[in-house]
Scaffold this motif. Structure first.
Motif, PDB file in Angstrom:
ATOM      1  N   GLY A 144      43.450   9.763 -36.338  1.00 18.84           N
ATOM      2  CA  GLY A 144      42.919  10.855 -37.151  1.00 18.84           C
ATOM      3  C   GLY A 144      43.557  12.197 -36.807  1.00 18.84           C
ATOM      4  N   VAL A 145      44.859  12.155 -36.499  1.00 21.12           N
ATOM      5  CA  VAL A 145      45.525  13.390 -36.094  1.00 21.12           C
ATOM      6  C   VAL A 145      45.795  14.250 -37.319  1.00 21.12           C
ATOM      7  N   THR A 146      45.341  15.485 -37.275  1.00 21.53           N
ATOM      8  CA  THR A 146      45.593  16.372 -38.410  1.00 21.53           C
ATOM      9  C   THR A 146      46.359  17.622 -37.997  1.00 21.53           C
ATOM     10  N   GLU A 147      46.439  17.845 -36.670  1.00 18.29           N
ATOM     11  CA  GLU A 147      47.084  19.079 -36.228  1.00 18.29           C
ATOM     12  C   GLU A 147      48.347  18.727 -35.444  1.00 18.29           C
ATOM     13  N   PHE A 148      49.429  19.420 -35.735  1.00 18.19           N
ATOM     14  CA  PHE A 148      50.695  19.190 -35.031  1.00 18.19           C
ATOM     15  C   PHE A 148      51.211  20.524 -34.499  1.00 18.19           C
ATOM     16  N   PRO A 149      51.401  20.704 -33.189  1.00 16.88           N
ATOM     17  CA  PRO A 149      51.145  19.700 -32.161  1.00 16.88           C
ATOM     18  C   PRO A 149      49.666  19.586 -31.790  1.00 16.88           C
ATOM     19  N   SER A 150      49.333  18.411 -31.282  1.00 10.99           N
ATOM     20  CA  SER A 150      48.049  18.207 -30.618  1.00 10.99           C
ATOM     21  C   SER A 150      48.250  17.064 -29.639  1.00 10.99           C
ATOM     22  N   CYS A 151      47.352  16.978 -28.666  1.00 14.27           N
ATOM     23  CA  CYS A 151      47.565  16.000 -27.590  1.00 14.27           C
ATOM     24  C   CYS A 151      46.362  15.077 -27.482  1.00 14.27           C
ATOM     25  N   TYR A 152      46.639  13.787 -27.364  1.00 14.73           N
ATOM     26  CA  TYR A 152      45.573  12.777 -27.245  1.00 14.73           C
ATOM     27  C   TYR A 152      45.791  11.943 -26.002  1.00 14.73           C
ATOM     28  N   LEU A 153      44.675  11.593 -25.364  1.00 10.62           N
ATOM     29  CA  LEU A 153      44.743  10.674 -24.228  1.00 10.62           C
ATOM     30  C   LEU A 153      44.400   9.293 -24.752  1.00 10.62           C
ATOM     31  N   TYR A 154      45.219   8.344 -24.381  1.00 13.19           N
ATOM     32  CA  TYR A 154      45.117   7.004 -24.959  1.00 13.19           C
ATOM     33  C   TYR A 154      44.856   6.024 -23.821  1.00 13.19           C
ATOM     34  N   TYR A 155      43.873   5.157 -23.965  1.00 11.36           N
ATOM     35  CA  TYR A 155      43.478   4.288 -22.849  1.00 11.36           C
ATOM     36  C   TYR A 155      43.765   2.821 -23.144  1.00 11.36           C
ATOM     37  N   PRO A 156      43.858   2.006 -22.055  1.00 11.00           N
ATOM     38  CA  PRO A 156      44.249   0.602 -22.210  1.00 11.00           C
ATOM     39  C   PRO A 156      43.360  -0.172 -23.188  1.00 11.00           C
ATOM     40  N   ASN A 157      42.089   0.176 -23.268  1.00 12.06           N
ATOM     41  CA  ASN A 157      41.207  -0.571 -24.173  1.00 12.06           C
ATOM     42  C   ASN A 157      41.327  -0.086 -25.617  1.00 12.06           C
ATOM     43  N   GLY A 158      42.300   0.778 -25.871  1.00 10.73           N
ATOM     44  CA  GLY A 158      42.511   1.240 -27.248  1.00 10.73           C
ATOM     45  C   GLY A 158      41.714   2.489 -27.591  1.00 10.73           C
ATOM     46  N   SER A 159      40.855   2.934 -26.668  1.00 12.40           N
ATOM     47  CA  SER A 159      40.092   4.145 -26.981  1.00 12.40           C
ATOM     48  C   SER A 159      40.989   5.372 -26.764  1.00 12.40           C
ATOM     49  N   PHE A 160      40.579   6.463 -27.341  1.00 10.88           N
ATOM     50  CA  PHE A 160      41.390   7.668 -27.218  1.00 10.88           C
ATOM     51  C   PHE A 160      40.512   8.889 -27.340  1.00 10.88           C
ATOM     52  N   GLU A 161      41.000  10.009 -26.833  1.00 12.23           N
ATOM     53  CA  GLU A 161      40.258  11.265 -27.032  1.00 12.23           C
ATOM     54  C   GLU A 161      41.247  12.418 -27.105  1.00 12.23           C
ATOM     55  N   ARG A 162      40.867  13.420 -27.814  1.00 14.45           N
ATOM     56  CA  ARG A 162      41.738  14.584 -27.926  1.00 14.45           C
ATOM     57  C   ARG A 162      41.629  15.436 -26.673  1.00 14.45           C
ATOM     58  N   LEU A 163      42.751  15.935 -26.213  1.00 19.16           N
ATOM     59  CA  LEU A 163      42.752  16.847 -25.072  1.00 19.16           C
ATOM     60  C   LEU A 163      42.328  18.221 -25.594  1.00 19.16           C
ATOM     61  N   VAL A 164      41.257  18.733 -25.004  1.00 17.40           N
ATOM     62  CA  VAL A 164      40.737  20.006 -25.500  1.00 17.40           C
ATOM     63  C   VAL A 164      41.412  21.162 -24.760  1.00 17.40           C
ATOM     64  N   VAL A 165      42.106  22.006 -25.489  1.00 20.35           N
ATOM     65  CA  VAL A 165      42.772  23.172 -24.884  1.00 20.35           C
ATOM     66  C   VAL A 165      42.527  24.392 -25.766  1.00 20.35           C
ATOM     67  N   LYS A 166      42.698  25.557 -25.142  1.00 17.41           N
ATOM     68  CA  LYS A 166      42.446  26.788 -25.895  1.00 17.41           C
ATOM     69  C   LYS A 166      43.533  27.006 -26.946  1.00 17.41           C
ATOM     70  N   PHE A 167      44.770  26.745 -26.569  1.00 16.76           N
ATOM     71  CA  PHE A 167      45.889  26.846 -27.517  1.00 16.76           C
ATOM     72  C   PHE A 167      46.726  25.578 -27.423  1.00 16.76           C
ATOM     73  N   GLU A 168      47.249  25.140 -28.574  1.00 22.38           N
ATOM     74  CA  GLU A 168      48.045  23.908 -28.591  1.00 22.38           C
ATOM     75  C   GLU A 168      49.488  24.226 -28.213  1.00 22.38           C
ATOM     76  N   VAL A 169      49.683  24.614 -26.973  1.00 26.08           N
ATOM     77  CA  VAL A 169      51.042  24.926 -26.514  1.00 26.08           C
ATOM     78  C   VAL A 169      51.270  24.317 -25.138  1.00 26.08           C
ATOM     79  N   ARG A 170      52.530  24.299 -24.778  1.00 29.53           N
ATOM     80  CA  ARG A 170      52.980  23.639 -23.552  1.00 29.53           C
ATOM     81  C   ARG A 170      52.106  23.930 -22.321  1.00 29.53           C
ATOM     82  N   THR A 171      51.981  25.224 -21.962  1.00 30.31           N
ATOM     83  CA  THR A 171      51.335  25.578 -20.708  1.00 30.31           C
ATOM     84  C   THR A 171      49.901  25.084 -20.631  1.00 30.31           C
ATOM     85  N   PHE A 172      49.194  25.143 -21.751  1.00 31.45           N
ATOM     86  CA  PHE A 172      47.795  24.713 -21.744  1.00 31.45           C
ATOM     87  C   PHE A 172      47.700  23.197 -21.585  1.00 31.45           C
TER      88      PHE A 172
END
Ligand code: FAD
Length: 516
Positions: free
Chosen positions: A203-231
């Protein structure tokens, strides 16, 4: 040495090339090398050098894959090398891919930018140049596919897979991959927005955005203040289990179990403790200075200035302040010099029996505790002490803006036991106390230089794995201190950093737990 006379020093994280090391650094190196050939008299080189230094700090974590070097072609002993590399003008920047041959002249960057971000992108483009040997320590940078991800956990045991979704022009995924290259238990891959099935599955709608993906197939979005490298980097580095390669994962219960000397004192890492400040004073006045049997000349001036700023700005308990003030009065009256440490020590121990004046004996580290006896403690106390002093001077507000920093610089230069640290600090101080024109700018100067030190020594043996060096404060500690420029580069919001430091180090917030 001649290398130190050029535009760079050993504090800049740039390999200083010379006849002695050029062969081992540029030939058959496991990392790709970016090399600046410059002449120390050339105006363009002088104005480019701060950018090159900033780039070195910016891509410090990439070192195993791509490292930076510089050579002063104006130094007699280097002329031959610069001729061999066919340097025609300054500055010239060349890229040497990993495992370059002895006769390789490197690939020159023509008309290179003076913008750190663009230089960084140029280096990534060079790394990816088709057919060149890949540095063994460099993780894959090409976009990943859904099929590859599905296989990922079958062939990998890492705990976290971070997927950065972005368009093909974005460099963020590759930058973050390189930024985390020296960390274990995390793999970062970029996924292009054209990887439609995966994009819709998550369900990715924003580029860039970062998701954590787990072995069981679950995933979650990495919550950051700004979608940039340093964050992304701040957030990914602090995921559970993510540690620098080769460092043991910090397990808090292990820490408690293995302690033999002192019980662990619980503390709040976002606060300052008076116990650390008093411990630093004890160590400085009774242990570090004790190495000087006689104090004279420049060292005596340094000591006087140090004790003077302590007497003026240390926000101590009344008994400690009485001691510092009486010590200061005595010391400033020692006009003739030299003084013996013994005489000084008698005043520190208050053998003159000034009423209600004492500096507690011994150290009791709290916020500066280390997970092992050789971590943190005194140097942590020294930083904390001087941050507190710059903030106090700013609050009081009527002194020479450089007073505290000069006292610190001269104390470190003359007395700080870590001589190697003292040399690095002196290199930084030499470069820039001029910018300090107001009391707030003194507070900022120290904060900024402390971050430069954090950047330089992050991951060194001296780093306590329980207290990794970061560019401080983190976005969690001070969200408003961080911002981004229009081009997506992280930037500090200095107008917010000043009040943050003012509050963090303010006398009214210093905790008095664990004092005797
Ligand atoms: P420290 O860096 O000691 O910081 C103490 C506390 O200050 C942190 O816990 C945090 O709460 C806060 N803090 C962190 N960053 C900032 C910041 N930018 N502004 C304000 N507060 C901050 N070690 C080396 O290995 N090589 C060196 O060259 C070197 N040079 C040094 C130079 C000086 C002048 C000093 C005082 C120390 C130097 N050290 C050096 C030691 C090193 O900087 C650390 O003090 C030591 O590794 C302990 O680290 P720490 O985790 O306790 O944090």
């Amino acid at each position: 040495p001649a290398a130190e006379a050029g535009l760079y020093t050993a504090s800049d994280q740039i390999v200083l090339l010379s006849e002695q090391n050029v062969g081992s650094v540029l030939v058959n190196s496991s990392a790709a090398m970016v090399v600046e050939f410059y002449a120390s008299w050339c105006g363009h080189c002088i104005s480019f050098s701060p950018i090159y230094k900033k780039l070195a700090r910016d891509i410090k974590e990439w070192k195993p894959a791509v490292n930076m070097a510089a050579i002063d072609c104006a130094a007699d002993e280097n002329v031959k090398i610069c001729m061999e590399y066919k340097i025609r003008g300054y500055p010239t920047i060349k890229f040497f891919h990993a495992n370059s041959f002895a006769n390789s002249l490197g690939m020159p960057y023509r008309g290179f930018s003076r913008d750190v971000r663009e230089l960084r992108h140029m280096i990534i483009d060079s790394l990816e140049y088709p057919g060149d040997p890949w540095p063994p320590a460099c993780p894959p940078l090409e976009p990943t596919s859904e099929a590859e991800i599905n296989n990922f956990f079958e062939t990998n045991t890492v705990q976290h897979l971070a997927l950065i979704f972005e368009d093909d022009k974005s460099y963020i995924g590759r930058e973050v991959t390189l930024d985390l290259l020296q960390f274990e238990n995390i793999t970062v891959r970029r996924v292009l927005d054209t990887e439609e099935h995966l994009v819709s599955k998550l369900g990715v709608t924003e580029f860039p955005s970062c998701y954590l993906y787990y072995p069981n197939g679950s995933f979650e979005r990495l919550v950051v203040k700004f979608e940039v490298r340093t964050f992304y980097v701040y957030a990914l580095q602090r995921l559970p289990g993510v540690v620098r390669s080769g460092k043991p994962p910090p397990v808090f219960t292990e820490l408690l179990k293995n302690r033999t000397e002192e019980p662990w004192r619980d503390f709040n890492s976002s606060r300052v403790y008076m116990a650390d400040l008093e411990s630093a004073l004890h160590y400085s006045l009774r242990v570090e200075l004790a190495l000087q049997s006689v104090i004279n000349g420049q060292a005596l001036t340094a000591l006087k200035d140090y004790i003077s700023v302590l007497a003026k700005y240390f926000p101590g308990r009344p008994v400690v302040m009485n001691l510092l003030k009486s010590l200061n009065t005595w010391l400033q009256n020692q006009n003739k010099g030299p003084i013996s440490y013994e005489a000084f020590r008698e005043r520190v121990d208050n053998t003159a029996q000034v009423p209600d004046a004492a500096l507690p004996e011994g150290v009791r580290w709290v916020g500066c505790q280390g997970s092992q006896p050789h971590f943190r403690r005194y140097p942590c106390g020294v930083w904390t002490l001087f941050h507190v002093l710059t903030v106090q001077a700013n609050n009081i507000g009527d002194s020479d803006p450089k007073e505290v920093l000069k006292a610190m610089r001269n104390y470190i230069h003359n007395f700080f036991g870590c001589r190697y640290c003292a040399q690095h600090f002196e290199n930084m101080a030499r470069e820039g106390l001029d910018v300090v024109t107001s009391l707030p700018s003194a507070v900022l100067w120290l904060w900024y230089r402390h971050n430069r030190v954090n950047n330089r020594i992050a991951g060194d043996l001296s780093e306590d794995p329980f207290f990794p060096k970061i560019q401080w404060p983190s976005p969690e500690m001070c969200p408003s201190c961080h911002t981004v420029k229009d081009n997506g580069e992280h930037s500090w919001n200095e107008a917010q950093v000043i009040p943050f430091l003012g509050s963090h180090f303010s006398s009214s917030r210093i905790l008095t737990d664990y004092l005797e």
